[in-house]
Write a protein that holds these residues in place. Structure first.
Motif, mmCIF file in Angstrom:
data_model
loop_
_atom_site.group_PDB
_atom_site.id
_atom_site.type_symbol
_atom_site.label_atom_id
_atom_site.label_comp_id
_atom_site.label_asym_id
_atom_site.label_seq_id
_atom_site.Cartn_x
_atom_site.Cartn_y
_atom_site.Cartn_z
ATOM 1 N N ASN A 202 0.872 -1.175 -0.167
ATOM 2 C CA ASN A 202 -0.058 -0.170 0.028
ATOM 3 C C ASN A 202 0.866 1.187 -0.014
ATOM 4 O O ASN A 202 1.678 1.312 -0.906
ATOM 5 C CB ASN A 202 -1.015 -0.047 1.053
ATOM 6 C CG ASN A 202 -2.253 -1.219 1.001
ATOM 7 O OD1 ASN A 202 -1.889 -1.798 -0.208
ATOM 8 N ND2 ASN A 202 -3.202 -1.162 1.582
ATOM 9 N N GLN A 245 -1.606 4.247 8.299
ATOM 10 C CA GLN A 245 -2.434 3.310 7.169
ATOM 11 C C GLN A 245 -2.352 2.003 8.342
ATOM 12 O O GLN A 245 -1.824 1.757 9.276
ATOM 13 C CB GLN A 245 -1.724 3.003 6.096
ATOM 14 C CG GLN A 245 -0.438 2.265 6.018
ATOM 15 C CD GLN A 245 0.045 1.958 4.623
ATOM 16 O OE1 GLN A 245 -0.663 1.814 3.929
ATOM 17 N NE2 GLN A 245 1.661 2.074 4.519
ATOM 18 N N PHE A 247 -3.754 -2.424 8.057
ATOM 19 C CA PHE A 247 -4.186 -3.800 7.276
ATOM 20 C C PHE A 247 -4.747 -4.750 8.302
ATOM 21 O O PHE A 247 -4.519 -4.456 9.335
ATOM 22 C CB PHE A 247 -2.652 -4.135 6.931
ATOM 23 C CG PHE A 247 -1.758 -3.697 5.981
ATOM 24 C CD1 PHE A 247 -2.137 -3.435 4.536
ATOM 25 C CD2 PHE A 247 -0.916 -2.699 6.512
ATOM 26 C CE1 PHE A 247 -0.857 -2.746 3.674
ATOM 27 C CE2 PHE A 247 0.003 -1.950 5.750
ATOM 28 C CZ PHE A 247 -0.214 -2.022 4.503
ATOM 29 N N THR A 261 -4.808 -5.737 1.524
ATOM 30 C CA THR A 261 -3.678 -5.166 0.554
ATOM 31 C C THR A 261 -4.110 -4.780 -0.661
ATOM 32 O O THR A 261 -4.788 -5.518 -1.179
ATOM 33 C CB THR A 261 -2.456 -6.106 0.615
ATOM 34 O OG1 THR A 261 -2.033 -6.097 1.797
ATOM 35 C CG2 THR A 261 -1.416 -5.455 -0.194
ATOM 36 N N GLU A 267 3.828 1.625 -4.078
ATOM 37 C CA GLU A 267 2.291 2.072 -4.007
ATOM 38 C C GLU A 267 1.954 2.578 -5.498
ATOM 39 O O GLU A 267 2.735 3.004 -6.252
ATOM 40 C CB GLU A 267 2.222 3.399 -2.990
ATOM 41 C CG GLU A 267 2.644 4.597 -3.460
ATOM 42 C CD GLU A 267 2.451 6.066 -2.691
ATOM 43 O OE1 GLU A 267 2.182 7.056 -3.081
ATOM 44 O OE2 GLU A 267 2.416 5.630 -1.261
ATOM 45 N N TYR A 275 -6.417 2.805 -0.024
ATOM 46 C CA TYR A 275 -5.841 2.298 1.017
ATOM 47 C C TYR A 275 -6.444 2.636 2.327
ATOM 48 O O TYR A 275 -7.345 3.626 2.457
ATOM 49 C CB TYR A 275 -4.444 2.928 1.225
ATOM 50 C CG TYR A 275 -3.405 2.607 -0.034
ATOM 51 C CD1 TYR A 275 -4.039 1.557 -0.966
ATOM 52 C CD2 TYR A 275 -2.511 3.421 -0.341
ATOM 53 C CE1 TYR A 275 -2.894 1.226 -2.011
ATOM 54 C CE2 TYR A 275 -1.732 3.258 -1.479
ATOM 55 C CZ TYR A 275 -1.989 2.227 -2.365
ATOM 56 O OH TYR A 275 -1.281 1.760 -3.505
ATOM 57 N N GLN A 276 -6.207 1.837 3.341
ATOM 58 C CA GLN A 276 -6.910 2.056 4.450
ATOM 59 C C GLN A 276 -6.189 3.006 5.381
ATOM 60 O O GLN A 276 -5.204 2.648 6.048
ATOM 61 C CB GLN A 276 -7.342 0.721 5.382
ATOM 62 C CG GLN A 276 -8.049 -0.278 4.584
ATOM 63 C CD GLN A 276 -9.260 0.244 3.988
ATOM 64 O OE1 GLN A 276 -10.122 0.794 4.575
ATOM 65 N NE2 GLN A 276 -9.798 -0.357 2.703
ATOM 66 N N TRP A 277 -6.961 4.346 5.650
ATOM 67 C CA TRP A 277 -6.189 5.431 6.374
ATOM 68 C C TRP A 277 -6.812 5.415 7.744
ATOM 69 O O TRP A 277 -7.982 5.323 7.938
ATOM 70 C CB TRP A 277 -6.233 6.547 5.687
ATOM 71 C CG TRP A 277 -5.467 6.648 4.210
ATOM 72 C CD1 TRP A 277 -6.151 6.380 3.157
ATOM 73 C CD2 TRP A 277 -4.120 6.834 4.002
ATOM 74 N NE1 TRP A 277 -5.385 6.511 2.182
ATOM 75 C CE2 TRP A 277 -3.956 6.620 2.563
ATOM 76 C CE3 TRP A 277 -3.062 6.905 4.957
ATOM 77 C CZ2 TRP A 277 -2.796 6.937 1.949
ATOM 78 C CZ3 TRP A 277 -1.993 7.108 4.238
ATOM 79 C CH2 TRP A 277 -1.559 7.066 2.836
#
Length: 505
Positions: A202, A245, A247, A261, A267, A275-277
């Motif tokens: 990511n 970030q 996961f 992912t 990236e 992406y997971q922020w």
């Protein structure tokens, strides 16, 4: 909630967020709940208000709101700076650093070796221990306990892993420049063996720092547990500079396997928003969670600043606040695992209670203004329904011209914060900015009335937004010329029904 009504002593000193009395601070580390007390250790410069002389500062609280600053816990010396790490309670005295009667608290920290050291230029992991519930600390005489010969091996987060009859300590650290999380195990906190690596994945435009790894039960079914790996990075955040970030996946005691992912290796700039922020703002970094929090809760604190301008923010004699503590839970959005983050109240897992409730009203391409009172810190809760064709604005302002503008766009599924006219912005050329977040549960349909809920924590120098019951968060520093005493809610080119409005402060 006494901390919410205390007035700031100096300009921009927050009353609901921790700051050191008269020195610099950055990353929180060593977070632990022990003997009825929350311990907040953090990166501190005991001799100034800019970064340097890294040592571990120390504050304690019984409720996560009212903090007492204590003397420096672990001080730098001629040979090493004391970088980030973690603290565990070694209940069985596996380390031998205490006794069966007085088991130790053990700090695992990064030694950043200076020019006078034989390890000059190396970062390695070391120990300190306390036999008086964290008040005083002694460095382990055989430090370091883990040395890879690396210049960027740092930020160990240690926890006790227990499964299938096995029990051992796990260290999660980073090779920062390689954008890689490295995992180790130990039976005694002193002798470590390598388990596995994770990453790059990511967001990788900046160095990786301050990782955390923990299990979370699903809020809909506690038997459904996932593991969460958080990684902070600088620069390269979704809205510029520092960010964090996460996961979500599985950890079997050896390897973490991510289910979320998006890209492995370097990236993809075109997919950054996927992406997971942890937070979409500019000012939430180095976030880590407490060990041993009561009732199995997962509580996280981040540093409320950004390395783009951290040494320049106009606060004195202190510099650098901590973000408000957050309760982290696991949920699902469209069948995918996601984190939910809510601000915590004193001694409770519930969101901060509201008061001074307002009545519902209809905004038809118009506005309504509410008083926020005179207190430094306010917790605002708003719920409304929008027809989807209108931007809904929440304008924080005082008697002067300065304002911070929060906007929800239901049609585009976005939340934004505009601080370009928030007050003092010229101290850094890249401070004035607009941050935009994608709402987690947004839909493309704009025909039906859509419900929008926000919790907004406003303090002397910050705005923290928790949208969609904590599915989306956005945190920014602001430095208004005059305190924000009013909130104006607006609807443009459409209709919005204000269902509730409340302020606690």
């Amino acid at each position: 909630m006494t901390a919410l009504v205390n007035q700031a002593i100096e300009a921009y000193r927050p009353s609901a967020h921790y700051t050191a009395e008269n020195t610099w601070l950055n990353d929180p580390n060593g977070l632990i709940f022990h003997a009825g007390v929350y311990h907040l250790f953090y990166q501190s410069n005991p001799f100034g208000d800019v970064w340097g002389n890294m040592s571990w500062g120390h504050a304690v609280s019984e409720n996560l709101l009212d903090w007492k600053e204590l003397p420096v816990a672990i001080a730098c010396d001629d040979d090493e700076a004391i970088f980030s790490g973690s603290v565990v309670f070694d209940a069985t005295n596996s380390s031998g650093l205490g006794t069966a009667a007085i088991p130790p608290m053990v700090a695992v920290y990064t030694s950043a070796y200076s020019e006078s050291s034989s390890r000059h230029g190396i970062q390695a992991q070391s120990l300190a221990y306390s036999l008086d519930d964290g008040l005083t600390w002694t460095k382990y005489q055989a430090n370091p306990v883990l040395d890879r010969g690396s210049a960027d091996f740092r930020d160990p987060k240690v926890f006790l892993y227990e499964a299938d009859g096995a029990s051992y300590w796990v260290m999660v650290a980073v090779e920062a420049m390689e954008r890689k999380v490295v995992l180790y195990k130990s039976d005694n906190l002193i002798d470590w063996s390598h388990l596995s690596d994770f990453g790059p994945a990511n967001a990788t435009a900046g160095v990786w720092e301050c990782p955390d790894l923990f299990a979370l039960p699903h809020e809909a079914d506690p038997s459904l547990s996932k593991w969460v790996l958080t990684v902070n990075m600088n620069p390269g955040g979704i809205n510029g500079g520092s960010a964090g970030q996460y996961f979500i996946g599985e950890f079997d005691g050896t390897t973490f396997l991510s289910e979320t992912t998006v890209t492995e290796g370097p990236e993809d700039p075109e997919r950054l928003a996927e992406y997971q922020w942890l937070d979409w703002g500019r000012d939430y970094y180095a976030a880590v969670s407490f060990s041993n929090a009561p009732d199995g809760r997962r509580i996280m604190i981040g540093w409320m600043n950004n390395w783009d301008y951290a040494n320049l923010i106009p606060s004195s004699p202190w510099r650098g606040p901590m973000a408000y503590p957050r309760e982290i839970t696991l949920t699902s959005v469209n069948g995918q695992p996601r984190l939910r983050q809510r601000p915590v109240a004193a001694g409770s897992a519930e969101a901060i209670p509201a008061s001074l409730e307002g009545s519902a009203s209809l905004l038809d391409s118009g506005s309504q203004t509410f008083s926020l009172g005179s207190g430094t810190a306010k917790v605002i809760t708003v719920e409304l329904k929008s027809d989807g064709s209108s931007d809904v604005g929440f304008i924080l302002h005082g008697e002067g011209n300065g304002q911070t503008v929060i906007t929800v766009n239901p049609a585009q599924g976005t939340l934004s914060l505009d601080r370009r006219e928030s007050g003092k912005t010229a101290f850094a050329e890249n401070f004035a900015s607009i941050e935009t977040a994608n709402l987690a549960s947004a839909t493309s349909a704009a025909s039906a009335m859509e419900r929008i809920s926000l919790t907004i924590i406003v303090d002397a120098c910050s705005v923290e937004i928790f949208a969609e019951d904590g599915l989306t968060t956005l945190t920014d520093l602001v430095f208004p010329e005059q305190p924000y005493t009013q909130l104006t809610v607006t609807a443009s080119q459409g209709q919005a029904e204000l269902l509730s409005f409340a302020v606690a402060g």
